[in-house]
Design an enzyme around this catalytic site. Structure first.
Site, PDB file in Angstrom:
ATOM      1  N   THR A 192      17.586  -3.568 -14.755  1.00 49.58           N
ATOM      2  CA  THR A 192      17.971  -2.052 -14.317  1.00 49.58           C
ATOM      3  C   THR A 192      16.942  -1.334 -14.154  1.00 49.58           C
ATOM      4  O   THR A 192      15.911  -1.367 -14.749  1.00 49.58           O
ATOM      5  CB  THR A 192      18.894  -1.420 -15.567  1.00 49.58           C
ATOM      6  OG1 THR A 192      20.002  -2.244 -15.852  1.00 49.58           O
ATOM      7  CG2 THR A 192      19.270  -0.084 -15.146  1.00 49.58           C
ATOM      8  N   PHE A 194      15.523   2.559 -14.029  1.00 48.28           N
ATOM      9  CA  PHE A 194      15.627   3.947 -14.671  1.00 48.28           C
ATOM     10  C   PHE A 194      14.736   4.774 -13.955  1.00 48.28           C
ATOM     11  O   PHE A 194      13.853   4.548 -13.605  1.00 48.28           O
ATOM     12  CB  PHE A 194      15.310   3.787 -16.256  1.00 48.28           C
ATOM     13  CG  PHE A 194      16.433   2.941 -16.841  1.00 48.28           C
ATOM     14  CD1 PHE A 194      17.309   3.432 -17.472  1.00 48.28           C
ATOM     15  CD2 PHE A 194      15.939   1.516 -17.169  1.00 48.28           C
ATOM     16  CE1 PHE A 194      18.189   2.735 -18.559  1.00 48.28           C
ATOM     17  CE2 PHE A 194      16.697   0.735 -17.943  1.00 48.28           C
ATOM     18  CZ  PHE A 194      17.741   1.597 -18.460  1.00 48.28           C
TER      19      PHE A 194
END
Length: 297
Positions: A192, A194
């Site tokens: 992921t 961020f």
């Protein structure tokens, strides 16, 4: 705060009190203690005071109101794509992107009993999407919840032995659950991205290495407008690493685009490309320039 499951509330209250007492060290994140965003905040700044917030809007508001210095927000995942609504929230927030962080995501299946027949799995929709093949193969029905760690706390508070949660490994320890299986994500490269948000825009040093710039734009409603708008990046040798469209509003009359490029305003080639983009657009808004955390390509 009362929206959190009971098992998470004491931890939330303790962390919130520490962060509010020292807002210059506070980093807001969405979720209960033990969520992936909590872990990402600690990776971005190991000395920070993580501030749990129930929603993305709450985390953004904590920065806008001065209760936190920064927020760490997930923006996209390598398996499941864009995090829902984030492209709307970032421009509306008035905050600037000052950094990015990539984190390897590992999901676990957690339950109250080590040997119960599991029928449902609760988690954030992103986490469920990243484990959808595993859950389908096991005959477990996914159930959406606000975040991964809060789902684990909810399962811990409940009486349903057939209920499980998809959450980071630390959630098992925090909420007293059994780890049924580790690493259930559908691809072991699951990552992921961020972004780090602040009230003030960053001014990266000239020697900071490769810089990224993120912006949104809306092209004029004329034939080939997007093609023409993109031409300036090609002719000026600017690498666009991300381009994603989305509808803003209910009319379907205009499409907005979210883009990342390598480079920064002040570079003559970037300035020329952005000037040409503006000529073909009704709106261009820069969201931030920041050091590149991972080389693209």
């Amino acid at each position: 705060m009362e929206s959190y499951p009971k098992s998470a509330l004491n931890l939330v209250r303790e962390m919130t009190a520490e962060a509010i007492a020292n807002p210059t060290r506070a980093v807001a994140f969405q979720g209960a203690p033990g969520a992936n965003s909590h872990l990402a905040a600690l990776e971005v700044d190991p000395d920070c005071l993580p501030l749990p917030c129930f929603s993305f809007e709450d985390a953004i508001d904590a920065v806008k109101e001065g209760r936190a210095d920064r927020a760490v927000i997930p923006i996209e995942n390598s398996l499941h794509g864009r995090v829902a609504d984030i492209h709307f929230l970032l421009p509306e927030s008035g905050l600037s992107i000052i950094g990015e962080h990539f984190m390897r995501i590992r999901h676990c299946l957690l339950a109250k009993s080590a040997d119960a027949k599991l029928t449902t799995a609760m988690s954030h929709p992103q986490a469920l999407g990243q484990c959808r093949h595993y859950l389908r193969a096991k005959g477990i029905t996914p159930s959406a919840y606000a975040d991964t760690a809060a789902a684990a706390a909810f399962v811990a508070d409940g009486d349903d032995l057939g209920a499980s949660a998809v959450a980071p490994p630390i959630a098992a320890e925090l909420y007293g659950l059994h780890m049924i299986e580790h690493g259930i994500e559908d691809d072991d490269r699951n990552t992921t991205r961020f972004v780090v948000l602040s009230r003030d825009a960053a001014v990266p040093a000239q020697d900071a290495g490769q810089l990224m710039t993120t912006f949104i734009f809306e092209v004029k409603n004329i034939p080939a407008a997007l093609y023409k708008a993109m031409g300036g990046f090609a002719t000026n040798g600017i690498n666009m690493t991300k381009l994603e469209s989305y509808q803003n509003g209910a009319s379907f009359s205009a499409t907005e685009f979210f883009a990342d490029i390598e480079g920064a305003p002040g570079d003559p080639a970037v300035d020329r490309a952005l000037d040409e983009l503006r000529f073909h657009c009704t709106k261009v808004r820069l969201l931030g320039t920041y050091p590149q955390a991972r080389k693209r390509g």
